[in-house]
Design a protein around this motif. Structure first.
Motif, PDB file in Angstrom:
ATOM      1  N   MET A 236     -28.306 103.477  84.374  1.00  0.00           N
ATOM      2  CA  MET A 236     -27.156 103.452  83.465  1.00  0.00           C
ATOM      3  C   MET A 236     -26.108 102.547  84.107  1.00  0.00           C
ATOM      4  N   PRO A 237     -26.292 101.226  84.012  1.00  0.00           N
ATOM      5  CA  PRO A 237     -25.477 100.274  84.795  1.00  0.00           C
ATOM      6  C   PRO A 237     -23.983 100.304  84.480  1.00  0.00           C
ATOM      7  N   GLN A 238     -23.596 100.563  83.236  1.00  0.00           N
ATOM      8  CA  GLN A 238     -22.175 100.556  82.905  1.00  0.00           C
ATOM      9  C   GLN A 238     -21.431 101.697  83.604  1.00  0.00           C
ATOM     10  N   LEU A 239     -22.009 102.897  83.521  1.00  0.00           N
ATOM     11  CA  LEU A 239     -21.389 104.035  84.199  1.00  0.00           C
ATOM     12  C   LEU A 239     -21.438 103.858  85.715  1.00  0.00           C
ATOM     13  N   GLU A 240     -22.526 103.256  86.177  1.00  0.00           N
ATOM     14  CA  GLU A 240     -22.644 103.005  87.618  1.00  0.00           C
ATOM     15  C   GLU A 240     -21.556 102.056  88.111  1.00  0.00           C
ATOM     16  N   SER A 241     -21.352 100.960  87.397  1.00  0.00           N
ATOM     17  CA  SER A 241     -20.371  99.965  87.829  1.00  0.00           C
ATOM     18  C   SER A 241     -18.945 100.523  87.754  1.00  0.00           C
ATOM     19  N   THR A 242     -18.671 101.343  86.745  1.00  0.00           N
ATOM     20  CA  THR A 242     -17.341 101.947  86.625  1.00  0.00           C
ATOM     21  C   THR A 242     -17.065 102.881  87.804  1.00  0.00           C
ATOM     22  N   SER A 243     -18.041 103.724  88.118  1.00  0.00           N
ATOM     23  CA  SER A 243     -17.874 104.652  89.241  1.00  0.00           C
ATOM     24  C   SER A 243     -17.763 103.898  90.556  1.00  0.00           C
ATOM     25  N   LEU A 244     -18.554 102.832  90.690  1.00  0.00           N
ATOM     26  CA  LEU A 244     -18.535 102.044  91.918  1.00  0.00           C
ATOM     27  C   LEU A 244     -17.183 101.359  92.106  1.00  0.00           C
ATOM     28  N   ALA A 245     -16.608 100.854  91.023  1.00  0.00           N
ATOM     29  CA  ALA A 245     -15.311 100.184  91.114  1.00  0.00           C
ATOM     30  C   ALA A 245     -14.221 101.162  91.546  1.00  0.00           C
ATOM     31  N   VAL A 246     -14.258 102.385  91.017  1.00  0.00           N
ATOM     32  CA  VAL A 246     -13.261 103.400  91.390  1.00  0.00           C
ATOM     33  C   VAL A 246     -13.425 103.782  92.862  1.00  0.00           C
ATOM     34  N   LEU A 247     -14.664 103.954  93.291  1.00  0.00           N
ATOM     35  CA  LEU A 247     -14.926 104.312  94.679  1.00  0.00           C
ATOM     36  C   LEU A 247     -14.480 103.201  95.625  1.00  0.00           C
ATOM     37  N   ARG A 248     -14.817 101.966  95.308  1.00  0.00           N
ATOM     38  CA  ARG A 248     -14.467 100.841  96.183  1.00  0.00           C
ATOM     39  C   ARG A 248     -12.947 100.639  96.255  1.00  0.00           C
ATOM     40  N   THR A 249     -12.271 100.829  95.134  1.00  0.00           N
ATOM     41  CA  THR A 249     -10.818 100.623  95.102  1.00  0.00           C
ATOM     42  C   THR A 249     -10.072 101.690  95.898  1.00  0.00           C
ATOM     43  N   ASN A 250     -10.500 102.937  95.757  1.00  0.00           N
ATOM     44  CA  ASN A 250      -9.755 104.042  96.360  1.00  0.00           C
ATOM     45  C   ASN A 250     -10.282 104.476  97.723  1.00  0.00           C
ATOM     46  N   TYR A 251     -11.574 104.290  97.963  1.00  0.00           N
ATOM     47  CA  TYR A 251     -12.161 104.743  99.231  1.00  0.00           C
ATOM     48  C   TYR A 251     -13.107 103.664  99.772  1.00  0.00           C
ATOM     49  N   PRO A 252     -12.570 102.530 100.167  1.00  0.00           N
ATOM     50  CA  PRO A 252     -13.423 101.404 100.601  1.00  0.00           C
ATOM     51  C   PRO A 252     -14.167 101.674 101.900  1.00  0.00           C
ATOM     52  N   HIS A 253     -13.788 102.699 102.639  1.00  0.00           N
ATOM     53  CA  HIS A 253     -14.443 102.980 103.918  1.00  0.00           C
ATOM     54  C   HIS A 253     -15.400 104.168 103.824  1.00  0.00           C
ATOM     55  N   HIS A 254     -15.822 104.498 102.612  1.00  0.00           N
ATOM     56  CA  HIS A 254     -16.788 105.573 102.467  1.00  0.00           C
ATOM     57  C   HIS A 254     -18.086 105.200 103.185  1.00  0.00           C
ATOM     58  N   PRO A 255     -18.744 106.148 103.860  1.00  0.00           N
ATOM     59  CA  PRO A 255     -19.964 105.841 104.624  1.00  0.00           C
ATOM     60  C   PRO A 255     -21.099 105.248 103.803  1.00  0.00           C
ATOM     61  N   ALA A 256     -21.062 105.405 102.472  1.00  0.00           N
ATOM     62  CA  ALA A 256     -22.144 104.857 101.647  1.00  0.00           C
ATOM     63  C   ALA A 256     -22.052 103.341 101.513  1.00  0.00           C
TER      64      ALA A 256
END
Length: 314
Positions: A236-256
């Motif tokens: 589900m690429p659209q939902l994936e990219s949206t979640s990824l953008a939020v994660l990268r913007t707010n928590y760029p140092h997440h271990p994943a």
């Protein structure tokens, strides 16, 4: 002659019986911590006070209950009911403490100390899931059944809503924050379990639930990572990219995230990522399971080692 002897024996038996009764009564009073022959309201209350101070919870409970049973409208009755809640709590009788608090609230809804009863309900539920081992050994309570945590949160919420200026409100608020963090982390544990069962949609729903209902908890970064991983596996690429953008913007140092900033989709491989040998041998030769999403040491101060640096976003 026989009549006199018979009368003497009767008198002797009555005297012995009186001594036995007095002895039993004296023993009961001594066990209760009461002065011999003194079963007044004040005596019960003072004995209970001594026992509370010396942590003799069972005896204190016995005297407080006796005080209420014998003097239900006395000068100490209401205070005894409040202290009975505390005695039950300290004796690890949490259900009894909650019942006693409910009873006090029902009987005295306008009492000046009724906020204490609400507070003790939350406190008793807060420790309800703590067994013998949890009291003395470190245990990850986020992996336990969250029922008592939800109940405790609800009780503390009642206190905050009804008595925001209560002397117990600051402590209740701190405990609510802890409980909220605990409940959010529990959802991440469940999501990690669903990954192991290839239930990717269920995992995604758990992650979304945390993001929607537990904002500002340390579990949110992992919840977003769960959503990215789940939507990737569900294609589900659209939902994936949206979640990824939020994660990268707010928590760029997440271990994943890899060093180059890309998301490591093998960070949690799930059951499908295990080798063929692992599957056919049921893990006998490859013991290691895929890691779960758990960044508590990075984002949650309760689990962060002293020497660990804070991530820049914090």
């Amino acid at each position: 002659m026989w009549s006199c002897n018979r009368q003497a024996w009767k008198t002797l038996l009555l005297a012995i019986l009186a001594v036995l009764v007095a002895s039993c009564a004296s023993t009961d009073e001594e066990e209760e911590g009461l002065p011999s022959g003194n079963r007044t309201e004040q005596a019960f209350y003072e004995a209970a006070q001594r026992q509370l101070k010396s942590s003799q919870w069972e005896l204190a409970i016995k005297n407080l209950r006796a005080l209420e049973d014998n003097f239900p409208f006395g000068n100490y009755a209401e205070q005894a009911q409040l202290e009975l809640i505390y005695a039950y709590y300290r004796d690890y009788q949490n259900d009894a403490a909650i019942s006693a608090a409910d009873r006090f609230i029902r009987l005295h809804p306008q009492h000046r100390n009724v906020d204490y009863a609400y507070y003790m309900k939350g406190l008793a539920s807060f420790t309800e899931g703590s067994g013998l081992f949890e009291r003395f050994l470190p245990t990850d309570m986020t992996r336990r059944d969250p029922g008592s945590a939800r109940e405790s949160f609800a009780y503390f919420s009642q206190l905050m809503a009804r008595y925001p200026d209560s002397r117990y409100a600051p402590d209740a608020q701190k405990r609510m924050i802890h409980l909220r963090n605990l409940l959010a982390r529990y959802e991440i544990h469940v999501a990690n379990y669903y990954f192991k069962r290839n239930a990717y949609l269920a995992a995604a729903n758990r992650g979304r639930y945390v993001v929607e209902n537990f904002q500002q908890t340390p579990a949110v970064p992992d919840a977003l990572a769960v959503m990215v991983q789940s939507y990737h596996l569900l294609e589900m690429p659209q939902l994936e990219s949206t979640s990824l953008a939020v994660l990268r913007t707010n928590y760029p140092h997440h271990p994943a995230f890899r060093d180059d900033g890309t998301f490591n989709y093998k960070y949690y491989a799930g059951a499908s990522g295990r080798s063929f040998i692992h599957r056919i041998t049921l893990g006998l030769f490859e013991k290691s399971d895929p890691r779960g999403f758990d960044s508590r040491e990075l984002y949650n101060a309760e689990y962060r080692p002293e020497e660990a640096p804070l991530p820049p976003e914090l």
